[in-house]
Design a protein around this motif. Structure first.
Motif, short mmCIF file in Angstrom:
data_model
loop_
_atom_site.label_atom_id
_atom_site.label_comp_id
_atom_site.label_asym_id
_atom_site.label_seq_id
_atom_site.Cartn_x
_atom_site.Cartn_y
_atom_site.Cartn_z
N THR A 104 28.31 -32.35 -6.24
CA THR A 104 28.47 -31.23 -7.16
C THR A 104 27.20 -30.40 -7.17
O THR A 104 26.08 -30.94 -7.14
CB THR A 104 28.76 -31.73 -8.59
N TYR A 105 27.38 -29.09 -7.17
CA TYR A 105 26.22 -28.19 -7.26
C TYR A 105 26.51 -27.11 -8.29
O TYR A 105 27.61 -26.54 -8.31
CB TYR A 105 25.93 -27.54 -5.90
N THR A 106 25.53 -26.85 -9.15
CA THR A 106 25.67 -25.80 -10.16
C THR A 106 24.66 -24.69 -9.87
O THR A 106 23.45 -24.95 -9.77
CB THR A 106 25.43 -26.36 -11.58
N TRP A 107 25.16 -23.48 -9.75
CA TRP A 107 24.34 -22.32 -9.38
C TRP A 107 24.21 -21.41 -10.60
O TRP A 107 25.18 -20.80 -11.04
CB TRP A 107 25.00 -21.60 -8.21
N ASN A 108 23.01 -21.36 -11.15
CA ASN A 108 22.74 -20.51 -12.31
C ASN A 108 22.15 -19.19 -11.84
O ASN A 108 21.06 -19.17 -11.25
CB ASN A 108 21.76 -21.20 -13.26
N MET A 109 22.84 -18.09 -12.11
CA MET A 109 22.34 -16.76 -11.76
C MET A 109 22.00 -16.00 -13.04
O MET A 109 22.89 -15.71 -13.85
CB MET A 109 23.41 -15.98 -10.97
N ASN A 110 20.72 -15.72 -13.22
CA ASN A 110 20.28 -15.05 -14.45
C ASN A 110 20.27 -13.53 -14.33
O ASN A 110 20.04 -12.83 -15.31
CB ASN A 110 18.87 -15.54 -14.83
N ASN A 111 20.53 -13.02 -13.13
CA ASN A 111 20.48 -11.57 -12.91
C ASN A 111 21.77 -11.05 -12.30
O ASN A 111 21.75 -10.14 -11.46
CB ASN A 111 19.30 -11.23 -12.00
N PHE A 112 22.90 -11.60 -12.71
CA PHE A 112 24.17 -11.26 -12.08
C PHE A 112 24.46 -9.76 -12.13
O PHE A 112 24.89 -9.17 -11.14
CB PHE A 112 25.30 -12.03 -12.74
N LEU A 113 24.23 -9.12 -13.27
CA LEU A 113 24.56 -7.71 -13.41
C LEU A 113 23.60 -6.81 -12.65
O LEU A 113 23.87 -5.62 -12.48
CB LEU A 113 24.56 -7.32 -14.90
N GLU A 114 22.48 -7.34 -12.19
CA GLU A 114 21.52 -6.55 -11.42
C GLU A 114 21.66 -6.75 -9.91
O GLU A 114 20.87 -6.20 -9.13
CB GLU A 114 20.08 -6.90 -11.83
N LEU A 115 22.66 -7.53 -9.49
CA LEU A 115 22.82 -7.81 -8.06
C LEU A 115 23.24 -6.56 -7.30
O LEU A 115 23.90 -5.67 -7.83
CB LEU A 115 23.87 -8.90 -7.85
N ASP A 116 22.84 -6.50 -6.03
CA ASP A 116 23.25 -5.41 -5.14
C ASP A 116 24.74 -5.56 -4.86
O ASP A 116 25.18 -6.53 -4.21
CB ASP A 116 22.45 -5.48 -3.84
N LEU A 117 25.53 -4.62 -5.34
CA LEU A 117 26.98 -4.76 -5.27
C LEU A 117 27.54 -4.52 -3.88
O LEU A 117 28.71 -4.80 -3.62
CB LEU A 117 27.63 -3.80 -6.27
N ASP A 118 26.74 -3.98 -2.98
CA ASP A 118 27.23 -3.67 -1.63
C ASP A 118 27.02 -4.82 -0.66
O ASP A 118 27.43 -4.72 0.50
CB ASP A 118 26.53 -2.41 -1.10
N HIS A 119 26.37 -5.87 -1.08
CA HIS A 119 26.07 -6.98 -0.18
C HIS A 119 26.42 -8.31 -0.84
O HIS A 119 26.65 -8.38 -2.05
CB HIS A 119 24.60 -6.97 0.22
N PHE A 120 26.43 -9.35 -0.04
CA PHE A 120 26.68 -10.68 -0.59
C PHE A 120 25.37 -11.32 -1.02
O PHE A 120 24.28 -10.88 -0.64
CB PHE A 120 27.39 -11.57 0.43
N VAL A 121 25.47 -12.34 -1.81
CA VAL A 121 24.32 -13.13 -2.23
C VAL A 121 24.70 -14.59 -2.03
O VAL A 121 25.85 -14.98 -2.22
CB VAL A 121 23.94 -12.84 -3.71
N SER A 141 23.67 -18.86 -2.56
CA SER A 141 22.93 -19.82 -3.38
C SER A 141 21.88 -20.54 -2.53
O SER A 141 21.94 -20.50 -1.29
CB SER A 141 23.90 -20.85 -3.95
N PRO A 142 20.94 -21.21 -3.17
CA PRO A 142 20.07 -22.12 -2.42
C PRO A 142 20.91 -23.21 -1.78
O PRO A 142 21.99 -23.56 -2.27
CB PRO A 142 19.15 -22.69 -3.50
#
Length: 388
Positions: free
Chosen positions: A254-271, A273-274
């Motif tokens: 199991t892996y949990t990915w916490n993103m604290n800046n979701f609304l600031e992500l570049d919407l034109d590209h993928f992101v 996880s580690p």
């Protein structure tokens, strides 16, 4: 001598006979069992068929009948598959070993590794417990899946193909002929029922040593586009794949990915996880915040096996994955679970339309809280796949 029948005695005898018939039928035939119990009986039947090779034929048949009576699901009378004879030469021959173990996973489907035909990439998918609308009979169903990466936007690809299962007694494939219009946003053909699951699980010509062989042959491809062309189906050696399902000892992570800046992500590209490790291999989650080009206003989520693991893989990994967006306000998480999928290094599986963006960003929900979003990935390695 002439006998005169007493009407009163006849009436009582008739009632007695009716009650006796009802009693006998209640012993011989159980009610239709709900799905979980029926599923378990079918698993037992698969194992019974496997053990039956070491018993006398009489014992094996009586045990199979007892298990079939307990499940008490009668195959539809219209079940038919045609013999293809020697003219059917599959582009993919897919052997599923330990079929009873596949049933025990309770997965809705299993998908082959990718095979290539005439410039397109394809997969074959089996649903071992498929039910048609209005029917309680579980069927083994097949369908053809086109890789979206092979599809060109604006093109309609009409494909004629044959789906099959190998009959060891006859030494030939049996199945059905089908056709489907594939395009960029519709890459799954209709599911076609081949054989009732209970018929397959009986000691039969289709299930031998707890394994069965499925096939697909692509007969014709027509592309509808501005230039309208027919693709010449190039026949080549059959691709042979083996799927092995473990009986126990599944590897889970199991892996949990916490993103604290979701609304600031570049919407034109993928992101992505580690990387995290499960079963000695590196994995990662890949997200398209506004969806991939063929999604419909949805978040896209995928699980990948890291490309750096490609050289270390003796066999490809067969995985069932569950991906969730956590709702931290209401505790009602949004979750999707896959069937059995084959992973190779640098390749991933997932959902282009995982969750509607409108629902994801709804303030009344708890999926995005103060620009924070949490994704959870659960994966289970349940087997391996290789090419012959």
């Amino acid at each position: 001598m002439l006998y005169v029948l007493n009407p009163a005695l006849c009436h009582h005898n008739y009632i007695f006979l009716c009650l006796l018939c009802l009693l006998i039928s209640s012993v011989l035939y159980d009610d239709v069992l709900p799905f979980p119990e029926m599923h378990y009986d079918l698993i037992l039947l698969a194992k019974e068929g496997r053990r039956g090779r070491d018993r006398s034929m009489g014992n094996c048949k009586s045990s199979s009948r007892a298990l079939l009576r307990k499940a008490h699901v009668v195959p539809d009378s219209e079940w038919r598959i045609q013999d293809f004879g020697k003219t059917h030469v599959p582009d993919l021959e897919w052997r599923i070993n330990d079929f009873s173990s596949l049933l025990e996973t309770r997965a809705e489907s299993a998908r082959s590794d990718t095979f290539h035909c005439s410039g397109y990439n394809w997969n074959l998918e089996v649903s071992p417990m498929h039910k048609e609308a209005g029917s309680e009979t579980p069927y083994v169903a097949l369908r053809l899946v086109a890789s979206r990466l092979s599809m060109v936007p604006g093109h309609m690809v009409h494909v004629v193909f044959e789906l099959s299962i190998y009959n060891h007694s006859k030494g030939m494939y049996c199945g059905c002929k089908a056709s489907y219009n594939f395009h960029f946003k519709n890459t799954y053909s209709k599911e076609h029922c081949l054989i009732p699951l209970q018929e397959l699980l009986k000691p039969s010509a289709f299930l031998v040593d707890d394994s069965c062989v499925f096939g697909v042959e692509i007969l014709k491809i027509d592309v509808s586009s501005t230039e309208k062309k027919a693709v010449v189906v190039q026949k080549k050696a059959t691709t042979v794949q083996n799927l092995f399902v473990q009986k126990k000892g599944f590897i889970k992570g199991t892996y949990t990915w916490n993103m604290n800046n979701f609304l600031e992500l570049d919407l034109d590209h993928f992101v992505r996880s580690p990387a995290f490790e499960v079963g000695g291999h590196k994995w990662y989650v890949q997200m398209y915040p506004c969806g991939k080009r063929y999604s419909t206003d949805c978040l896209s989520l995928y699980l990948y096996l890291d490309a750096s693991d490609e050289l270390h893989l003796e066999s490809k990994k067969v995985v069932v994955m569950t991906v969730s967006i956590l709702d931290r306000k209401n505790g009602i998480h949004f979750t999707r679970t896959s069937g059995l999928l084959v992973f190779t290094g640098g390749h991933g599986w997932g959902w282009a339309n995982f969750l509607e963006l409108k629902k994801l960003k709804d303030p009344s929900g708890g999926y995005v809280v103060e620009s924070s979003c949490v994704v959870k990935a659960d994966l289970t390695i349940i087997g391996l796949s290789n090419d012959s």
